[in-house]
Every structure is written in C-alpha cells, then in structure tokens.
Design an enzyme around this catalytic site. Structure first.
Site, short mmCIF file in Angstrom:
data_model
loop_
_atom_site.label_atom_id
_atom_site.label_comp_id
_atom_site.label_asym_id
_atom_site.label_seq_id
_atom_site.Cartn_x
_atom_site.Cartn_y
_atom_site.Cartn_z
N ARG A 160 -15.83 21.71 85.01
CA ARG A 160 -16.18 21.97 83.62
C ARG A 160 -16.53 20.69 82.90
O ARG A 160 -16.18 19.60 83.34
CB ARG A 160 -14.97 22.61 82.90
CG ARG A 160 -14.48 23.90 83.53
CD ARG A 160 -14.71 25.09 82.64
NE ARG A 160 -14.56 26.35 83.34
CZ ARG A 160 -14.82 27.52 82.79
NH1 ARG A 160 -15.24 27.60 81.54
NH2 ARG A 160 -14.67 28.64 83.48
N ARG A 176 -7.68 28.94 85.90
CA ARG A 176 -6.62 29.66 85.21
C ARG A 176 -5.64 30.28 86.20
O ARG A 176 -6.04 30.85 87.20
CB ARG A 176 -7.20 30.76 84.32
CG ARG A 176 -7.39 30.30 82.89
CD ARG A 176 -7.82 31.40 81.96
NE ARG A 176 -9.08 31.97 82.37
CZ ARG A 176 -9.22 33.18 82.89
NH1 ARG A 176 -8.17 33.96 83.05
NH2 ARG A 176 -10.41 33.63 83.23
N SER A 178 -15.37 35.80 82.49
CA SER A 178 -15.46 34.36 82.75
C SER A 178 -16.59 34.06 83.75
O SER A 178 -16.74 34.76 84.74
CB SER A 178 -14.15 33.85 83.33
OG SER A 178 -13.12 34.05 82.40
N CYS A 189 -19.76 34.42 83.53
CA CYS A 189 -20.82 35.42 83.64
C CYS A 189 -21.95 35.20 82.64
O CYS A 189 -22.77 36.09 82.42
CB CYS A 189 -20.25 36.83 83.49
SG CYS A 189 -19.30 37.34 84.92
N TYR A 211 -4.48 22.41 83.54
CA TYR A 211 -5.90 22.76 83.54
C TYR A 211 -6.30 23.75 82.45
O TYR A 211 -5.63 24.76 82.24
CB TYR A 211 -6.29 23.35 84.90
CG TYR A 211 -7.78 23.36 85.09
CD1 TYR A 211 -8.43 22.22 85.54
CD2 TYR A 211 -8.54 24.47 84.76
CE1 TYR A 211 -9.81 22.20 85.68
CE2 TYR A 211 -9.92 24.45 84.89
CZ TYR A 211 -10.54 23.32 85.36
OH TYR A 211 -11.91 23.30 85.49
P1 GTP Z 1 -16.55 30.94 80.87
O1 GTP Z 1 -16.65 29.63 80.21
O2 GTP Z 1 -15.77 30.89 82.15
O3 GTP Z 1 -16.03 32.01 79.99
O4 GTP Z 1 -18.04 31.32 81.42
P2 GTP Z 1 -19.37 31.80 80.69
O5 GTP Z 1 -19.33 33.27 80.49
O6 GTP Z 1 -19.63 30.97 79.49
O7 GTP Z 1 -20.51 31.53 81.81
P3 GTP Z 1 -21.67 30.44 81.87
O8 GTP Z 1 -22.71 30.63 80.80
O9 GTP Z 1 -21.06 29.10 81.96
O10 GTP Z 1 -22.36 30.82 83.26
C1 GTP Z 1 -21.65 30.83 84.46
C2 GTP Z 1 -22.60 30.76 85.63
O11 GTP Z 1 -23.55 31.83 85.56
C3 GTP Z 1 -23.42 29.47 85.66
O12 GTP Z 1 -23.47 29.00 86.99
C4 GTP Z 1 -24.77 29.89 85.17
O13 GTP Z 1 -25.81 29.10 85.71
C5 GTP Z 1 -24.88 31.34 85.64
N1 GTP Z 1 -25.74 32.12 84.72
C6 GTP Z 1 -25.67 32.21 83.39
N2 GTP Z 1 -26.66 32.99 82.87
C7 GTP Z 1 -27.40 33.41 83.93
C8 GTP Z 1 -28.55 34.24 84.06
O14 GTP Z 1 -29.14 34.75 83.10
N3 GTP Z 1 -29.00 34.46 85.33
C9 GTP Z 1 -28.39 33.91 86.43
N4 GTP Z 1 -28.89 34.18 87.62
N5 GTP Z 1 -27.30 33.12 86.34
C10 GTP Z 1 -26.81 32.87 85.11
C1 SPV Z 2 -12.60 31.43 81.00
O1 SPV Z 2 -12.07 31.48 82.12
O2 SPV Z 2 -13.01 32.44 80.40
C2 SPV Z 2 -12.80 30.12 80.35
C3 SPV Z 2 -12.14 28.95 80.93
O3 SPV Z 2 -13.42 30.05 79.31
S1 SPV Z 2 -10.49 28.79 80.43
O4 SPV Z 2 -10.42 27.92 79.29
O5 SPV Z 2 -9.78 28.19 81.57
O6 SPV Z 2 -9.97 30.08 80.09
MN MN Z 3 -14.31 32.11 78.80
#
Ligand code: GTP
Ligand code: SPV
Ligand code: MN
Length: 606
Positions: A378, A75, A261, A263, A211
């Site tokens: 992604r 982003r 994001s 997390c 993107y």
């Molecule tokens: P966006 O799509 O960007 O909004 O991200 P998101 O909040 O959906 O995060 P996502 O679940 O994709 O996790 C992002 C990263 O954090 C990945 O590399 C996961 O493996 C890691 N992760 C998620 N949950 C945990 C957890 O409980 N423990 C640890 N250590 N890592 C985690």
């Molecule tokens: C985020 O950054 O929280 C995402 C990816 O979910 S994007 O669609 O690029 O915002």
């Molecule tokens: Mn997101």
C-alpha cells in the site's frame, strides 16, 4: 522526543483515566501526547529513519518505505471480534466474544510497551468539531501508526479542545506486541492477536499487529463502531468512495460506491475519464459517513484525510491521478520493492527495474518467482496531494444522487444494472458476491458473499443492518438516490477481462447519469434494468459480439445456478434478515424460472 502536550494540560477526565489505564497495563518507558504539528511529523520520521524502521527513498525526497513482518501484511479478519453481551447482537457475520472473554484477552497487553514510548493520538474522523464526526483517542507504541494517523485523520490539539473536560470519544488502545516481529516491525504471533470492538462501551482494543486496518484504528475499527452506533438513527457509516461527476453539460452528480476491498474504489474515486467533456473529482476513496439532512436528502462526507491505497496494479495507464498524487507530496510506502536506482516498484507499475530488493528485502529480478511487492502493498498519502480532489470540503457533505454496489466476478454479473427501486437495491447490495483479494489474510480468488462490501466492517447483526438500510430508504422517500451495481471484472473464455475498465468506466457512469435524469429507458430483466445498446456509449471501443454479450446480458442460466448459493448466503445472515429482502429473492427466483423466460427479455444488444 519531548511530548509537546503535558499530562497536566489534559482536561478531559475520561482521557486522563484512559491514559492511566494503558500506562498501567502496558508499562511504557514514557508517554508522548501528539499535537498533530508538522514538527511532530518530522521528528517521528527522523526517529524511524534512525531506528531503520523507515527507509528513505532516494528518488522521492520526504517519502519512505516500510517493510512489515512477513506475517503482518493484511487485515487480520480471523482475529477481529465484535464484543457484546448477547451473541446475536454481533450476528452471524462477526466473530463474537463476550465482554468477559474480551477482558481476558486484554491481559495480553501486560508490560508489552516496556522500554518503548506510548503515543497518545487524539483524532477526529470528519471535520474536527462537526456534530457528524467521530472523535477517538488512540494509544499506541507504533511510530508508524503515529505518522499514518497524521496522514489519514485530523489529529492533534484541536481535537482535545473540542473534547473539553467532559466530551466523549472512542477509546482506541493499540499495541504491536512482541514475539513474531522483525527488528524493525514488532508484532505478536497470530494466535495472540486480537482486534476487539466493545460496541456498547465504545472501546477498541487492538493487539499484536501493526498493519493497516488492524492498527490505524480510525479507519475500519471506527467504521465498525460507527456503523453500529448509526443503527436506528438517520445516519449510516459505509465502506464507500465518494465522487463528484461533472457532465459535458456542466451538470454535477455525486455518487458513492461500495465495492469490497481491492475491487476498485480508489481507481473509481480518481478516474481519468476517456469520454470528452466528462470530469471526475475525488471526495473519498474508502469510507463514507452518511446522514439524512433537514430537507430529507442523503448526504455523504469522507471522514478520512488520506489514502491508504493498494499499490499493485497502479500505473500511469490504470490510475494516472494516483501516480500524480503520490508524486505530489510525501508518501509512506508499505511492502513495496526498492529498486537499485532509488525508487519504489510494484507489480503493474510501468517502470520495471532490472534489479530490486523486494518487500522481504530479498534480491529480486524480473525473472524472480517471488513477488517484488506484496499483493496487498500500500501507499499512504494526504488527500490534498490528489490533483483531482473536489475543491470544497464542506462540513455538510454532498447530496448523494446514486449508490453503486460492485464486486469482482468473472461471470454471472453484467457490467452494469440498476435496481427497480430502493428495496431491490438493498437486496442487490446484500447479495454482492466477489472474488476475495489479498486485502485480508486468507486465500485470494475464492468467491465470497460480501454484502454491501461491509461483511468485515458491520459492527452489529447484519439482518438489523439491512433493516436499517430499508428504513433509511423509507425515510428518504422520493429523495432516495438511485441504486446501481457494476462489475468491471467479467472475463472472456481466454481469461482476459472483457471490459477495458479504469477511465472507460465513465461510459457506465454516463449511462447512470442519463438514468438518474430520466432521459432514457432501460430493459427490465430479472437482474434489474440493463442498458439498451443505443443508450450506451461504446464509441472507439472494439468489443466483439461475444464480449458485448458477456458484458450486457442477463445470463439467466448462470444466475439460476447461483440461486441456491444466494439463498444459503441470506440464510447465513440469520433470522433477522428483513422479510423484504427475502421477497426480492423470491421474485428473482420466479423471474428466472425458465417457464417465465419468454416474457422476460434478457439482452438488448442484438
Ligand atoms: P481497498 O483499499 O482495499 O478498499 O481497495 P479498493 O476498492 O480501493 O481497490 P483499488 O481501486 O485499489 O483497486 C484494486 C485493484 O483492482 C488494483 O490492482 C486495480 O488496478 C484493480 N482495478 C481497479 N479498477 C479496475 C478496473 O476498472 N478494471 C480492472 N481490470 N482492474 C481494476
Ligand atoms: C480494505 O481492506 O478495505 C482497506 C485496507 O481499505 S484496510 O485499511 O487494511 O482495511
Ligand atoms: Mn477499503
């Protein structure tokens, strides 16, 4: 490709003039109006394969890999603007441009679609025709965007039917631009990019990047618009996952969660619980639209129909349901590596290849110093591929039992806590602090306050936004959901995560459910209610005393050290931050005062 819908078939006056406006500005070779059909999806993929934009993945028939330009991988927060007449309406968290400046930037679209097709994508965020959904129409020169909008939104003719002659929609103008791309990934140089949100005019203008959230305008751009439109109403638009949890006693809970994001929202949304008898089903992994229903309860639904999820770190151990999701059906991969034996790969994936072409199409081996996949690589896939999708997708959404705020911090924030009440919960959300990740341009790993995980997505003054949250709580009264916060990312002295995370996060959820049901008490600390040891299920985990302390104690010293930063953060949110939020801050300050310490217990695990 022959457009299945002709210009003369379009009845909506605003849409006709929008198409004409983009055409005159961008000067495309031809216009294609999307009908959202499977045939259209097939044709657009065939076109992209022919043009080498999409690379077929031999071991995953129907799935494709895309490689973006190296400068266009996340982003573009620095070029994302809220455009309003008055600067204070955008507030201090947003980059502001006046409408005049916006109009000046829009001139960069001039002739940018020469020799390209302009696609017109009608889409609905939320069930098509529902009064709670948002309709948009996106014009774009990116076939990648067309394919993605098929997965992520409800696109096509039905949206045009709902619009009718006079229906309103968010105008979403997008173009990749030129000047800094590769042969297969056009984009413009960073200084020429812009993502403008004309809040009052209900328009989005995105230029120069293809993107994710920059280009799929139904996602984060629409969230900014929707959040601003919700101000003063019974609605909210948030950066939240939505899950249904079923306990061994067969009781259902609906939880929504705002984490910044990358997390852990997607992981939480399709968690495979390690505790027997518990079930988690996915309703959404990134965005929730919420509203107060006629019985004064908070409801949430997912406006999206697909996942655009972080690849690195996704594996059968961390997120088996996501691995199954992407194997269940067609998936679009962006900036992953392609292995010699015809599969995709990313860091953290179980199957490490001996050799691959990395996201930049360079040779890669396990010894390489370069990444195989970009840290923000992604995959995009339909939510219907998810093996743990919650069965009904009702128009009304689900009743929310709890809101969870989360962030990524190595210390200072324990594993889980609960707010004293709604306003304290809003304060906790307002002070989410998290290490930055690769999801935006910028340096990952820096501590940044990301209030409500919405700093990048709130389309208006953040103080007003916090007031809106307080108002919603007041309207909900006794029906207001409980509010919790979590932190999966505490580290021990050796730098390892102290909490196993992922499927074991159900232990935290279990504690929340017991709290929601008023079955257990909790220890009151300056950081809200923390668990008593006997109420928290640690069976089978071999956590050391030190780890338990890291995870379950209120570390007053560290929190006290943070106070001045919180104060600065709240001050930076501007003079519209509600008095109630400052009162919560003062109370924390007081509670952390060493002279009060004897009175306030901090740890209930000894
Ligand atoms: P966006 O799509 O960007 O909004 O991200 P998101 O909040 O959906 O995060 P996502 O679940 O994709 O996790 C992002 C990263 O954090 C990945 O590399 C996961 O493996 C890691 N992760 C998620 N949950 C945990 C957890 O409980 N423990 C640890 N250590 N890592 C985690
Ligand atoms: C985020 O950054 O929280 C995402 C990816 O979910 S994007 O669609 O690029 O915002
Ligand atoms: Mn997101």
């Amino acid at each position: 490709m022959q457009s299945p819908i002709k210009l003369q078939d379009i009845k909506n006056k605003k849409l006709l003039s929008f198409i004409k406006e983009t055409e005159q500005l961008c000067n495309p070779k031809d216009i294609y109006i999307c009908d959202g059909s499977p045939e259209e999806y097939a044709a657009i993929m065939a076109l992209m394969v022919e043009q080498r934009i999409a690379i077929p993945i031999p071991n995953r028939p129907g799935s494709y890999l895309f490689r973006t330009a190296p400068s266009d991988t996340a982003r573009a927060a620095e070029y994302t603007y809220i455009c309003t007449e008055k600067k204070e309406d955008a507030g201090p968290t947003n980059l502001h441009k006046s409408l005049e400046e916006m109009r000046e930037m829009i001139k960069r679209y001039k002739d940018c679609m020469q020799s390209k097709t302009m696609y017109v994508i009608p889409f609905s965020m939320g069930p098509t025709g529902s009064q709670f959904s948002k309709i948009g129409v996106q014009t774009t020169d990116s076939p990648y965007v067309v394919a993605h909008m098929h997965e992520m939104t409800r696109t096509g003719s039905k949206v045009l039917d709902v619009l009718g002659e006079h229906g309103d929609f968010t105008k979403c103008m997008h173009a990749c631009g030129y000047g800094d791309g590769t042969e297969t990934w056009p984009c413009d140089t960073k200084d020429r990019r812009f993502i403008c949100h004309d809040i009052e005019g209900n328009n989005i203008y995105s230029y120069g990047t293809g993107y994710g959230g920059n280009a799929l305008l139904g996602k984060k751009c629409m969230l900014r618009i929707a959040s601003a439109q919700a101000q003063g109403t019974d609605r909210m638009a948030e950066h939240m996952f939505i899950i249904r949890v079923t306990s061994p006693e067969n009781k259902q809970y609906h939880l929504v969660g705002a984490f910044p994001s990358a997390c852990g929202k997607t992981n939480m949304a399709m968690m495979e619980p390690t505790l027997p008898g518990w079930k988690v089903e996915c309703l959404g992994d990134d965005i929730a639209y919420l509203y107060i229903d006629e019985k004064r309860r908070l409801r949430a639904f997912n406006p999206e129909t697909g996942f655009f999820a972080v690849a690195p770190g996704t594996s059968m151990t961390t997120n088996p349901n996501m691995m199954k999701t992407i194997e269940n059906g067609r998936t679009l991969y962006t900036n992953c590596a392609l292995t010699d034996d015809g599969d995709v790969y990313w860091e953290g994936n179980d199957k490490k290849p001996k050799h691959a072409k990395n996201w930049k199409n360079n040779d890669w081996t396990p010894d390489s110093t370069e990444l195989a996949a970009h840290a923000n690589a992604r995959f995009t896939t339909s939510i219907t591929n998810c093996p743990v999708l919650a069965p009904e997708d009702s128009l009304e959404g689900v009743i929310v039992n709890a809101i969870i705020f989360g962030g990524r911090r190595s210390d200072t924030t324990p594993l889980v806590g609960q707010s004293r009440d709604w306003n304290h919960g809003v304060y906790l959300g307002a002070t989410i602090c998290s290490e930055t990740t690769a999801a935006t341009d910028g340096t990952p790993g820096e501590l940044k306050y990301d209030p409500m995980a919405m700093r990048d997505f709130c389309g208006y003054n953040f103080g007003d936004y916090l007031q809106h949250h307080l108002d919603i709580g007041a309207k909900l009264g006794d029906n207001a959901p409980s509010i919790f916060y979590v932190n999966w990312f505490n580290k021990d002295e050796t730098g390892n995560y102290a909490w196993p995370g992922f499927g074991d996060n159900i232990r935290v959820v279990e504690w929340m459910c017991k709290r929601i049901d008023n079955k257990i008490s909790a220890i009151e600390t300056p950081l809200g209610y923390l668990p008593y040891k006997e109420d928290f299920n640690l069976d089978g985990l071999n956590l050391s005393e030190k780890e338990l302390e890291i995870l379950f104690s209120c570390n007053s010293e560290l929190k006290r050290e943070e106070l001045s930063k919180i104060q600065k953060h709240l001050a930076e949110l501007g003079d519209r931050v509600p008095e109630e939020i400052w009162e919560e801050f003062s109370r924390l300050q007081k509670d952390l005062n060493p002279s009060n310490n004897a009175a306030v217990p901090r740890y209930a695990f000894n």
